[in-house]
Scaffold this active site. Structure first.
Site, PDB file in Angstrom:
ATOM      1  N   ASP A 143       0.818  -1.218   0.000  1.00 10.46           N
ATOM      2  CA  ASP A 143       0.000   0.000   0.000  1.00 10.46           C
ATOM      3  C   ASP A 143       0.850   1.265   0.000  1.00 10.46           C
ATOM      4  OD1 ASP A 143       0.934  -0.494   2.571  1.00 10.46           O
ATOM      5  OD2 ASP A 143      -1.023  -0.815   3.453  1.00 10.46           O
TER       6      ASP A 143
ATOM      7  N   ASP B 198      -7.661  -2.418  14.227  1.00 16.60           N
ATOM      8  CA  ASP B 198      -9.040  -2.732  13.847  1.00 16.60           C
ATOM      9  C   ASP B 198      -9.098  -3.953  12.931  1.00 16.60           C
ATOM     10  OD1 ASP B 198      -7.863  -1.734  11.572  1.00 16.60           O
ATOM     11  OD2 ASP B 198      -9.255  -0.064  11.287  1.00 16.60           O
TER      12      ASP B 198
ATOM     13  N   HIS C 278      -7.270  -4.352  10.139  1.00 15.74           N
ATOM     14  CA  HIS C 278      -6.979  -4.127   8.706  1.00 15.74           C
ATOM     15  C   HIS C 278      -5.695  -4.837   8.286  1.00 15.74           C
ATOM     16  CE1 HIS C 278      -4.810  -0.210   9.981  1.00 15.74           C
ATOM     17  NE2 HIS C 278      -3.879  -0.941   9.414  1.00 15.74           N
TER      18      HIS C 278
ATOM     19  N   GLU D 144      -9.682  -1.639   5.165  1.00 16.83           N
ATOM     20  CA  GLU D 144     -10.296  -1.263   6.438  1.00 16.83           C
ATOM     21  C   GLU D 144     -11.572  -2.066   6.674  1.00 16.83           C
ATOM     22  OE1 GLU D 144      -8.568   0.476   8.337  1.00 16.83           O
ATOM     23  OE2 GLU D 144      -8.144   2.510   7.676  1.00 16.83           O
TER      24      GLU D 144
HETATM   25  C1  F6R Z   1       1.416  -1.265   6.112  1.00 15.95           C
HETATM   26  C2  F6R Z   1       0.183  -1.989   6.260  1.00 15.95           C
HETATM   27  C3  F6R Z   1      -0.643  -1.910   7.487  1.00 15.95           C
HETATM   28  C4  F6R Z   1       0.155  -2.212   8.751  1.00 15.95           C
HETATM   29  C5  F6R Z   1      -0.730  -2.093   9.972  1.00 15.95           C
HETATM   30  C6  F6R Z   1       0.035  -2.321  11.254  1.00 15.95           C
HETATM   31  O1  F6R Z   1       1.996  -1.501   4.847  1.00 15.95           O
HETATM   32  O2  F6R Z   1      -0.178  -2.638   5.328  1.00 15.95           O
HETATM   33  O3  F6R Z   1      -1.698  -2.832   7.366  1.00 15.95           O
HETATM   34  O4  F6R Z   1       0.684  -3.509   8.664  1.00 15.95           O
HETATM   35  O5  F6R Z   1      -1.305  -0.820  10.014  1.00 15.95           O
HETATM   36  O6  F6R Z   1       0.963  -1.289  11.409  1.00 15.95           O
HETATM   37  P1  F6R Z   1       2.064  -1.319  12.553  1.00 15.95           P
HETATM   38  O7  F6R Z   1       2.985  -2.440  12.227  1.00 15.95           O
HETATM   39  O8  F6R Z   1       2.734   0.011  12.485  1.00 15.95           O
HETATM   40  O9  F6R Z   1       1.338  -1.561  13.833  1.00 15.95           O
END
Ligand code: F6R
Length: 246
Positions: A70, A139, A141, A146
């Protein structure tokens, strides 16, 4: 429901080493493998370990292809909070890998639909993703898929939820600077990967990890779809595992 393999490690650095072992094994079996990359805090110990091994000559990325999950909409690759910049700082600038071997969405694209088609096509031309690395949001994701009313299949644009923007504001100078939209691989693109490596560390991820792995499969918890993938490995630390039952 299919059971993931779960590796529980004591702390994030150990998680990084265990995850790096999995990648190293894949790269040694298939030097031109396609790896799906995630950003965020969780995979940083993994990238650190991969860089260490590459600099030691234990690991060669010369033929590896990577595709990122992403990118924030509206941020250029040079923006310090873009995921392109994150990947450069944490991995690419330290290893030897031809630039044409890694793809990431262009946050400034004004033709996102064409970009999404090209992205899916590139993945297909490379023969599909061998191993997709994922973190998990509070959440549930994965990528920037989301919680929502349906599992969106392919690469698409998303509006980021307030929760995600709040969680990510730690990287910016306040919430106002956090983009409101992003480009992400879809659940279908992620689920088409031949193997998934889900990483989670910290007590704050314990509840959502338990929900994702053992709760109902529902778009309200996007990561719960992984229960339907036949080849998932979870590498987490004790703190993230602490709310798993059984
Ligand atoms: C980032 C991504 C997100 C993160 C998620 C957890 O490329 O795809 O889904 O993996 O937001 O983020 P952290 O590791 O910062 O808790």
């Amino acid at each position: 429901m299919l059971r993931p393999r779960i590796m529980i490690t004591s702390f994030p650095e150990q998680m990084g080493r265990a995850a790096a072992d999995i990648l190293q094994d894949l790269i040694s079996r298939k030097p031109s493998c396609v790896i799906g990359l995630a950003t965020g805090s969780t995979p940083i110990p993994l990238y650190r370990e991969l860089v260490r091994r590459a600099l030691n000559g234990e690991l060669c990325f010369g033929q590896v292809r990577t595709v990122n999950l992403d990118e924030y909409k509206g941020l250029s690759a040079a923006h310090p909070q873009s995921f392109a910049h994150f990947m450069d700082v944490n991995l690419f600038r330290h290893i030897t890998m031809p630039p044409e071997n890694h793809i990431i969405f262009d946050g400034l694209s004004d033709e996102p639909d064409a970009m999404f088609c090209a992205y899916e096509q590139q993945i297909e031309e490379w023969g599909g993703i061998d191993l997709q690395i994922l973190g998990i949001g509070h959440d549930g994701h994965i990528g920037f898929n989301e919680p929502g009313s349906c599992f969106e299949k392919h690469c698409h644009e998303v509006c980021l939820t307030e929760n995600t923007r709040l969680a990510n504001q730690r990287f910016f100078n306040g919430l106002a600077e956090v983009p409101k939209a992003a480009f992400t691989m879809g659940i279908g693109t992620i689920m088409a990967a031949r193997a998934i490596l889900l990483l989670a560390t910290g007590e704050d991820k314990a509840e959502i990890l338990a929900k994702a792995l053992s709760g109902p499969i529902t778009p309200i918890v996007p990561a719960s779809i992984l229960q339907l993938h036949p080849n998932v490995t979870v590498v987490c630390d004790i703190a993230a595992y602490s709310k798993m039952k059984g």
